[in-house]
Design a protein around this motif. Structure first.
Motif, PDB file in Angstrom:
ATOM      1  N   GLN A  31       0.844  -1.186   0.000  1.00 46.34           N
ATOM      2  CA  GLN A  31       0.000   0.000   0.000  1.00 46.34           C
ATOM      3  C   GLN A  31       0.890   1.249   0.000  1.00 46.34           C
ATOM      4  O   GLN A  31       1.555   1.552   0.999  1.00 46.34           O
ATOM      5  CB  GLN A  31      -0.907  -0.004   1.231  1.00 46.34           C
ATOM      6  CG  GLN A  31      -1.805  -1.229   1.354  1.00 46.34           C
ATOM      7  CD  GLN A  31      -2.921  -1.226   0.321  1.00 46.34           C
ATOM      8  OE1 GLN A  31      -3.220  -0.187  -0.286  1.00 46.34           O
ATOM      9  NE2 GLN A  31      -3.529  -2.383   0.111  1.00 46.34           N
ATOM     10  N   ASP A  33       0.248   4.453   0.030  1.00 42.79           N
ATOM     11  CA  ASP A  33      -0.075   5.512   0.980  1.00 42.79           C
ATOM     12  C   ASP A  33       0.406   5.165   2.382  1.00 42.79           C
ATOM     13  O   ASP A  33       0.987   6.006   3.083  1.00 42.79           O
ATOM     14  CB  ASP A  33      -1.588   5.765   0.994  1.00 42.79           C
ATOM     15  CG  ASP A  33      -1.936   7.041   1.744  1.00 42.79           C
ATOM     16  OD1 ASP A  33      -1.375   8.098   1.397  1.00 42.79           O
ATOM     17  OD2 ASP A  33      -2.747   6.975   2.681  1.00 42.79           O
ATOM     18  N   ALA A  34       0.199   3.906   2.783  1.00 44.23           N
ATOM     19  CA  ALA A  34       0.653   3.470   4.107  1.00 44.23           C
ATOM     20  C   ALA A  34       2.182   3.499   4.181  1.00 44.23           C
ATOM     21  O   ALA A  34       2.764   3.897   5.200  1.00 44.23           O
ATOM     22  CB  ALA A  34       0.142   2.065   4.396  1.00 44.23           C
ATOM     23  N   ARG A  36       4.162   5.409   2.360  1.00 48.42           N
ATOM     24  CA  ARG A  36       4.582   6.815   2.344  1.00 48.42           C
ATOM     25  C   ARG A  36       4.528   7.412   3.748  1.00 48.42           C
ATOM     26  O   ARG A  36       5.431   8.140   4.171  1.00 48.42           O
ATOM     27  CB  ARG A  36       3.664   7.581   1.395  1.00 48.42           C
ATOM     28  CG  ARG A  36       3.910   9.083   1.361  1.00 48.42           C
ATOM     29  CD  ARG A  36       2.850   9.790   0.566  1.00 48.42           C
ATOM     30  NE  ARG A  36       1.536   9.721   1.203  1.00 48.42           N
ATOM     31  CZ  ARG A  36       1.186  10.471   2.243  1.00 48.42           C
ATOM     32  NH1 ARG A  36       2.055  11.331   2.777  1.00 48.42           N
ATOM     33  NH2 ARG A  36      -0.019  10.360   2.752  1.00 48.42           N
ATOM     34  N   LYS A  37       3.468   7.106   4.475  1.00 52.81           N
ATOM     35  CA  LYS A  37       3.323   7.625   5.840  1.00 52.81           C
ATOM     36  C   LYS A  37       4.376   7.021   6.768  1.00 52.81           C
ATOM     37  O   LYS A  37       4.940   7.711   7.612  1.00 52.81           O
ATOM     38  CB  LYS A  37       1.922   7.326   6.358  1.00 52.81           C
ATOM     39  CG  LYS A  37       0.834   8.133   5.664  1.00 52.81           C
ATOM     40  CD  LYS A  37      -0.552   7.732   6.144  1.00 52.81           C
ATOM     41  CE  LYS A  37      -1.633   8.537   5.427  1.00 52.81           C
ATOM     42  NZ  LYS A  37      -2.997   8.115   5.811  1.00 52.81           N
ATOM     43  N   LYS A  38       4.624   5.743   6.594  1.00 50.86           N
ATOM     44  CA  LYS A  38       5.619   5.071   7.443  1.00 50.86           C
ATOM     45  C   LYS A  38       7.011   5.656   7.233  1.00 50.86           C
ATOM     46  O   LYS A  38       7.778   5.842   8.177  1.00 50.86           O
ATOM     47  CB  LYS A  38       5.631   3.572   7.144  1.00 50.86           C
ATOM     48  CG  LYS A  38       6.601   2.769   8.003  1.00 50.86           C
ATOM     49  CD  LYS A  38       6.548   1.288   7.657  1.00 50.86           C
ATOM     50  CE  LYS A  38       7.531   0.490   8.490  1.00 50.86           C
ATOM     51  NZ  LYS A  38       7.207   0.480   9.926  1.00 50.86           N
ATOM     52  N   ASP A  40       7.555   8.639   5.953  1.00 48.12           N
ATOM     53  CA  ASP A  40       7.477  10.094   6.107  1.00 48.12           C
ATOM     54  C   ASP A  40       8.067  10.811   4.893  1.00 48.12           C
ATOM     55  O   ASP A  40       8.959  11.653   5.010  1.00 48.12           O
ATOM     56  CB  ASP A  40       8.185  10.540   7.393  1.00 48.12           C
ATOM     57  CG  ASP A  40       7.897  11.996   7.737  1.00 48.12           C
ATOM     58  OD1 ASP A  40       6.845  12.497   7.299  1.00 48.12           O
ATOM     59  OD2 ASP A  40       8.725  12.627   8.425  1.00 48.12           O
ATOM     60  N   ALA A  43       4.711  10.458  -2.169  1.00 46.63           N
ATOM     61  CA  ALA A  43       4.402   9.245  -2.919  1.00 46.63           C
ATOM     62  C   ALA A  43       5.355   9.044  -4.102  1.00 46.63           C
ATOM     63  O   ALA A  43       5.652   7.912  -4.473  1.00 46.63           O
ATOM     64  CB  ALA A  43       2.954   9.293  -3.407  1.00 46.63           C
TER      65      ALA A  43
END
Length: 225
Positions: A31, A33-34, A36-38, A40, A43
């Motif tokens: 994923q 998006d997940a 990318r957040k992890k 930081d 995308a």
């Protein structure tokens, strides 16, 4: 431009470690998006890193369905192991034929450094030293293409070993195996050295293959019933 390239390189490194360690579980969709957040970050560098990893066969790219962590199986591992033994023993034989004093000195240094490490106490340091040692054995091979392929096969084998979660091998003295391989290489006994290296990989491979086979067998038995 340089900053974007640096972010892509950083994303590549971190995602690669997640794949090799088994944190990104085989067969699961990645994923973005997940991830990318992890990590930081944006995308774009994540997507570019995944594209690079797909060319290295560490990530599967499906144009319609996105990116996936590659599946694993005992059968696929057996093919990987056989390919690695064939290619790396060829590279090792070429290195023995072409290696000079600097090649010999690096093997001696890295074998000593690896043997001095406690695998249980410093698993990460041991893994780094282990890769450096095996890379040094074949470093004098004149074919850059073969060396690059060996590096790729090493990564794929490490992923299998990590996913199989093999921490120890009963009745095995890996330090002695490394010493024997080094001694044969430094003595320029190519036939013995490549045989020892292949045995070294196949011994590890036997444990990985058996572990994977044992995991697959219940699922196969259940589906047959």
């Amino acid at each position: 431009m340089d900053a974007h390239r640096s972010l892509t390189s950083l994303a590549h490194y971190k995602i690669r470690e997640m794949v090799l360690s088994g944190e990104l579980m085989p067969g699961t969709r990645i994923q973005i998006d997940a991830l990318r957040k992890k990590l930081d970050m944006g995308a774009s560098p994540v997507r570019e890193a995944l594209s690079i990893l797909s060319s290295e066969q560490l990530v599967i790219r499906n144009e319609q369905r996105g990116f996936w962590a590659p599946e694993i199986s005992a059968e696929d591992f057996a093919v990987l192991l056989d390919t690695r033994c064939r290619i790396e023993t060829m590279a090792f034989a070429d290195a023995i034929a072409h290696g000079g004093p600097a090649w010999e000195e690096r093997i001696v240094l890295l074998q000593y450094r690896l043997g001095a490490l406690d695998r249980q106490a410093d698993a990460k340091g041991w893994e780094i030293a282990h890769r450096e040692f095996h890379t040094a054995l074949i470093a004098a091979c004149p074919s850059v293409y073969m060396l690059n392929f060996c590096s790729q096969l090493y990564d794929l084998a490490v992923r299998y070993r990590n996913v199989a979660k093999l921490a120890a091998y009963p009745k095995r003295q890996i330090t002695d195996e490394h010493a024997a391989i080094s001694a044969a290489a430094l003595a320029r006994d190519s036939e013995k050295a490549v045989a020892l290296l292949a045995d070294h990989y196949r011994t590890t491979g036997q444990f990985v293959y058996q572990t994977l086979s044992n995991r697959e067998r219940p699922a196969t038995a259940h589906s047959a019933g």
